[in-house]
Design a protein around this motif. Sequence first.
Motif, short mmCIF file in Angstrom:
data_model
loop_
_atom_site.label_atom_id
_atom_site.label_comp_id
_atom_site.label_asym_id
_atom_site.label_seq_id
_atom_site.Cartn_x
_atom_site.Cartn_y
_atom_site.Cartn_z
N GLU B 119 0.83 -1.20 0.00
CA GLU B 119 0.00 0.00 0.00
C GLU B 119 0.88 1.26 0.00
O GLU B 119 0.61 2.23 -0.71
N ILE B 120 1.93 1.25 0.85
CA ILE B 120 2.82 2.40 0.94
C ILE B 120 3.59 2.58 -0.36
O ILE B 120 3.80 3.70 -0.84
N SER B 121 3.96 1.45 -0.94
CA SER B 121 4.82 1.50 -2.12
C SER B 121 4.18 2.23 -3.30
O SER B 121 4.86 2.88 -4.07
N LYS B 122 2.82 2.15 -3.42
CA LYS B 122 2.16 2.91 -4.49
C LYS B 122 2.45 4.39 -4.35
O LYS B 122 2.73 5.11 -5.32
N LEU B 123 2.38 4.85 -3.10
CA LEU B 123 2.63 6.27 -2.79
C LEU B 123 4.07 6.65 -3.08
O LEU B 123 4.35 7.63 -3.79
N THR B 124 5.00 5.86 -2.54
CA THR B 124 6.41 6.23 -2.69
C THR B 124 6.84 6.13 -4.15
O THR B 124 7.61 6.97 -4.62
N THR B 125 6.32 5.16 -4.87
CA THR B 125 6.66 5.04 -6.28
C THR B 125 6.16 6.26 -7.05
O THR B 125 6.86 6.82 -7.90
N LYS B 164 3.35 -12.87 -3.66
CA LYS B 164 2.05 -13.37 -4.12
C LYS B 164 0.96 -12.32 -3.95
O LYS B 164 -0.18 -12.62 -3.62
N GLU B 165 1.33 -11.09 -4.17
CA GLU B 165 0.37 -9.99 -4.08
C GLU B 165 0.21 -9.43 -5.50
O GLU B 165 0.46 -8.26 -5.76
N THR B 166 -0.20 -10.34 -6.41
CA THR B 166 -0.26 -9.99 -7.83
C THR B 166 -1.20 -8.82 -8.09
O THR B 166 -0.95 -8.00 -8.97
N GLY B 167 -2.27 -8.75 -7.31
CA GLY B 167 -3.26 -7.69 -7.53
C GLY B 167 -2.63 -6.31 -7.46
O GLY B 167 -2.83 -5.47 -8.34
N SER B 168 -1.84 -6.08 -6.41
CA SER B 168 -1.20 -4.78 -6.27
C SER B 168 -0.21 -4.52 -7.39
O SER B 168 -0.06 -3.40 -7.87
N ALA B 169 0.47 -5.58 -7.82
CA ALA B 169 1.43 -5.43 -8.92
C ALA B 169 0.71 -4.97 -10.19
O ALA B 169 1.21 -4.14 -10.94
N LEU B 170 -0.51 -5.53 -10.39
CA LEU B 170 -1.27 -5.15 -11.59
C LEU B 170 -1.63 -3.66 -11.58
O LEU B 170 -1.72 -3.03 -12.62
N VAL B 171 -1.83 -3.12 -10.35
CA VAL B 171 -2.18 -1.70 -10.25
C VAL B 171 -1.08 -0.84 -10.90
O VAL B 171 -1.37 0.19 -11.49
N PHE B 461 -4.38 5.53 0.92
CA PHE B 461 -5.15 6.28 -0.07
C PHE B 461 -5.35 7.72 0.38
O PHE B 461 -5.30 8.65 -0.43
N THR B 462 -5.58 7.90 1.70
CA THR B 462 -5.75 9.25 2.22
C THR B 462 -4.48 10.08 1.98
O THR B 462 -4.54 11.21 1.48
N ILE B 463 -3.34 9.48 2.33
CA ILE B 463 -2.08 10.20 2.15
C ILE B 463 -1.86 10.52 0.67
O ILE B 463 -1.53 11.64 0.30
N LEU B 464 -2.13 9.51 -0.18
CA LEU B 464 -1.96 9.69 -1.62
C LEU B 464 -2.77 10.89 -2.12
O LEU B 464 -2.26 11.77 -2.82
N LEU B 465 -4.04 10.94 -1.70
CA LEU B 465 -4.92 12.01 -2.18
C LEU B 465 -4.53 13.36 -1.60
O LEU B 465 -4.45 14.37 -2.30
N PHE B 466 -4.25 13.38 -0.27
CA PHE B 466 -4.06 14.69 0.37
C PHE B 466 -2.69 15.30 0.04
O PHE B 466 -2.55 16.51 0.05
N ILE B 467 -1.71 14.47 -0.28
CA ILE B 467 -0.46 15.05 -0.76
C ILE B 467 -0.73 15.81 -2.06
O ILE B 467 -0.23 16.92 -2.27
N PHE B 468 -1.60 15.24 -2.91
CA PHE B 468 -1.93 15.95 -4.15
C PHE B 468 -2.65 17.26 -3.83
O PHE B 468 -2.34 18.32 -4.38
N ILE B 469 -3.61 17.17 -2.89
CA ILE B 469 -4.36 18.38 -2.53
C ILE B 469 -3.40 19.45 -1.99
O ILE B 469 -3.50 20.63 -2.31
#
Lengths: 610, 478
Positions: B119-125, B164-171, B461-469
């Motif tokens: 979850e964190i990795s989406k943000l940092t990436t 084995k967290e393929t779902g997140s990788a697909l994101v 998700f909150t951090i992801l969105l509010f950093i943009f805001i």
Amino acid sequence: MTKKNIITAGILIAGAILTVKLFLLQVVDRQYKITAENNAYKYITIYPARGIIYDRNGKILVDNKNYYDIMITPMEVSAFDTTDFCRIFSLDIKDVRRRLASYRKHKRIIGFRTLQFLKHVPVETYNVFAEQSYRFPGFGAVMRSTREYPFNAGANLFGYISEADSAFLANHPSYRMGDYMGATGLENAYEKYLKGEKGYNIYVRDVHNRIKSRLENGEYDKSAIPGRNLSISIDGDLQQYGEELMKNKVGSIVAIEPSTGEILAIISSPGIDINELADISKYYNKIINDPYKPMFNRAIMSEYPPGSVFKAVNGLIGLQDSVITPASEFSCHGGFHYGNRKLGCHIHKSPLDFRNAIKMSCNTYFCNVMVAIMNNKKYKNIDERFDHWRKMVMSFGFGKRLGSDLPSELGGNVPSSSYYDKLYGKNRWNVYNIISLSIGQGELGITPLHMANLAAIIANRGYYYVPHIIRNSPDSTDRRKFEIRHYTAIGSSHFKPLIDGMYMAVNSPPGTGGTAGLARVDSLNICGKTGTAQNPHGKDNSVFICFAPEDNPKIAVAVYIENAGFGGTWAAPVASLIIEKYLKGKTGRPYIEKYVMDADLKQNVHVKEK
Amino acid sequence: MLSDKMNKYRHLDWILILCYLLLICIGWMNIYSSVYSEGSKFVFDFSKKYGMQIIWIVTSIIIAILITFVISSKLYRALSPLLYVFAIILLFSVIFLGRDINGSHSWFVLGPVSFQPAEISKLTTSLFLAYVMSKYDFNLKKIRNTLTVMLILLLPMLLMVMEKETGSALVYLGFTFMLYREGMSGWFLSFGMLAIMLFVITLKFSPLPAIILLFAIFMIIDGLFGRNLIERILEATPVIILLSFLPGIAGLKTFHFLKAIKPEYIAVIIVMITAVFLAIRNSKRRLEYTRGLLIGFVCAILLIFSVDFIFDKILQPHQRARIENLLGITEDLQGSGYNVNQSKIAIGSGGFWGKGYLKGTQTKYNFVPEQSTDFIFCTIGEEWGFAGSFMVIAIYLIMILRIIGQSEKQESSFTRIYGYCTASVFAMHVFINLGMTMGIMPVIGIPLPFISYGGSSMWSFTILLFIFIRLELSEWEY
């Protein structure tokens, strides 16, 4: 178009796809609302009544009797008085507890489904349960029906119904676990008409999982369609009488109405006890282990040598081929001599013409007929002559399935010339190798149904209808199939001397050599031919075919009794009783009836004990 | 100075904040409904998921306030390399230290709290990509830069597949949209979609329809560049014939009369004749263009013939089962198809107006598994019907399009790139998750942003969105 707009468009398209799919799922497609897997609906199956089977006189042969299946919806079960529950149904409390525990364990797989908890609960027990059912939440009952048989006869013919097994379910998607199907006999052959169509009522549950109401006042319910009734050609009284006559005997009776091919009675003895038929699973092991094989329908599956009744066929072929005439005489001195061998015959006056040879069943006469057929100069070698003979024989329906509507009918066997070619070498055999065929022995395999059909052919003077049971088949191709006349290769004029001989066999005064005097019934003009077929295991088989009356015959009968001895001694009186019963409605010869019914011929039969 | 500082908050993105608040409310209400039963109705019951979700929501709002009002926006750009490395370390160490939850080995469990580094990795990436790509001389046309971006994306993806967290990788595939915006050729995107399409057709039917379809598409592309009308008609005719054969070849009953003439053979003959014709003609002109087409065609053919290999050897059995179920190749409503079937029944039974809040029957008693997390949309679909479900989709669309729209307006390319990353992540989550519950996507267990139950997804998700805001506001800092 900027890249931003393309991406925006892409996202909007994806959103639109989701919305359309959502709309289809929720508004357009009803499939996800009215589905049996929808946990909000409870489907209650309504089972149709199975079709009733009537006999030719409109009497009920196979009926339905209601009973109840107790159903359980594990999701809805809450604490209840297990002891009382067990008392009502006389169950073992430990067993019930164990089953309840297993439902809890498989809760997720079962879901809201309703499962069968008890089978075949009689109406009386159900009534006790119904009064108190409020005490047993999650339990309910479904009315079902089982078979009932007003006549004490016909078990092998009707067959039984059983729960559809997994192999059957896999091939028949309209059946569900716990449904019944016709497993054997007519129940099986006419399953598609008899079974009817299941229906269901749909009830709606509320959020607390309680049944609230019918779904839209039953708009989506489906009512059950009862199975079609069948009317069959069997005469219930005759069938029952025939089974009584065959008690303690091993063999068959088949009676046919020659003018239609309708089977009037078909008995295989020993058969399944009709009282065990409705609940056959309980008796299954006993039946399967019975050394006399009651499940085996001898009338259509046993391939016997026909014995002397086959002389009628050979005689007709000889007359048709003009190798003999009714006036041809052959002398007989204790048998037929060929090479240094002899095929024996009983003592009678000599020489005999065709009619008397039939009347007295002279072996020598028909050996000579066979020799004449096999020396016919019209054909150039033994293969051709034999195949010609075989073709003639098979025109009587022998050696192949007749095509009746009885499931698992077998075809029997008429050997071909290639069989003997293989056995002896090509052109290295002659009529003397096959002489026993002339008197119905040897490699011939003929079922009792075939023999009754032969009697019908003689009664009709040369043709037959495929023997059948169904009278009102809903399928018109079926009906047409049974309306076709099948002609034999014999001209109808040749039947006259044969029938004369058969009349004499039954009706000649005692002491004049008639073989079937015991079959004589005053004023019925029964014509018959006896047979005594050799049985490698013990005494000879007793065989008799006959029809009556001589003119405009109403019934043709074949009786085959294993290891009973002479055809005239047992099979002939049995057949005559059947005819008497059918034509007169009652029998006027109590001494013959008693003589037959008291006889225990079963003990002669050699069986392998398990 | 202070007034200046306060002044920028007049530009706070209230549309995004409103979407955010609506979604968390909808989420909580439906978590409550899906867990709801008689007996316990106390909202702050922390033994229940709805009670716990209140904690996640409150802490998320605190985080959101901190990001918006306290933390400096300059920090993100400065820290992004460090954060990326930190997330990679977490992703790596969870392989050894993590716990198995729901078949994936991607969770850290610390006492009562468990969280997923993915979850964190989406943000940092997202942050790191924005950092790298907003550099002055960065250009996706340069091979070196492209490789850098690939590396940044593939490293966490690889680690997630190992967990084995393929779902997140697909994101992460969603980041292609951002790359496309930042200069990647549209052909890559098109080819990617074509590849998916061919994969599905080959799997569902056979390689033959896939090849024919592929050929038809390439002829259409080629035909678009045709010089005159006659050439275009000449190319259109075989295309139309080929496409009309497709249903028959694929075994559908649409053109039943075609069965008798074996359309496969005719199609193959047409393909061969036209291929020869095109090869001769194109060898004379537009050599460069033809080469590109040819390479694409060969790659696609290779893909078609490796479908079976990929499917049988690379995918896990449960993934295979899910895809087969989706494509209707197998139907196993008790096994691998159970979730989706139950989910479709739940959503479908909602009708237009739904059964009403707390009145759903399908989504009670755990018939739909993962009811408050991955399959939360079932509850919405059943109780709120098409009306409510469409509203939820609409809110997501507004949010995603708003982020894209605002990103485009940014002066700073860092904010723009980060914005596109955010939009991509949300879009992928929403479309995969909703598609899965409705049975148009294979079952991929990823949460629905702001609605699904769960702490680490809520926070990230909150951090992801509010950093943009917050980054949006930095435009107004002088």
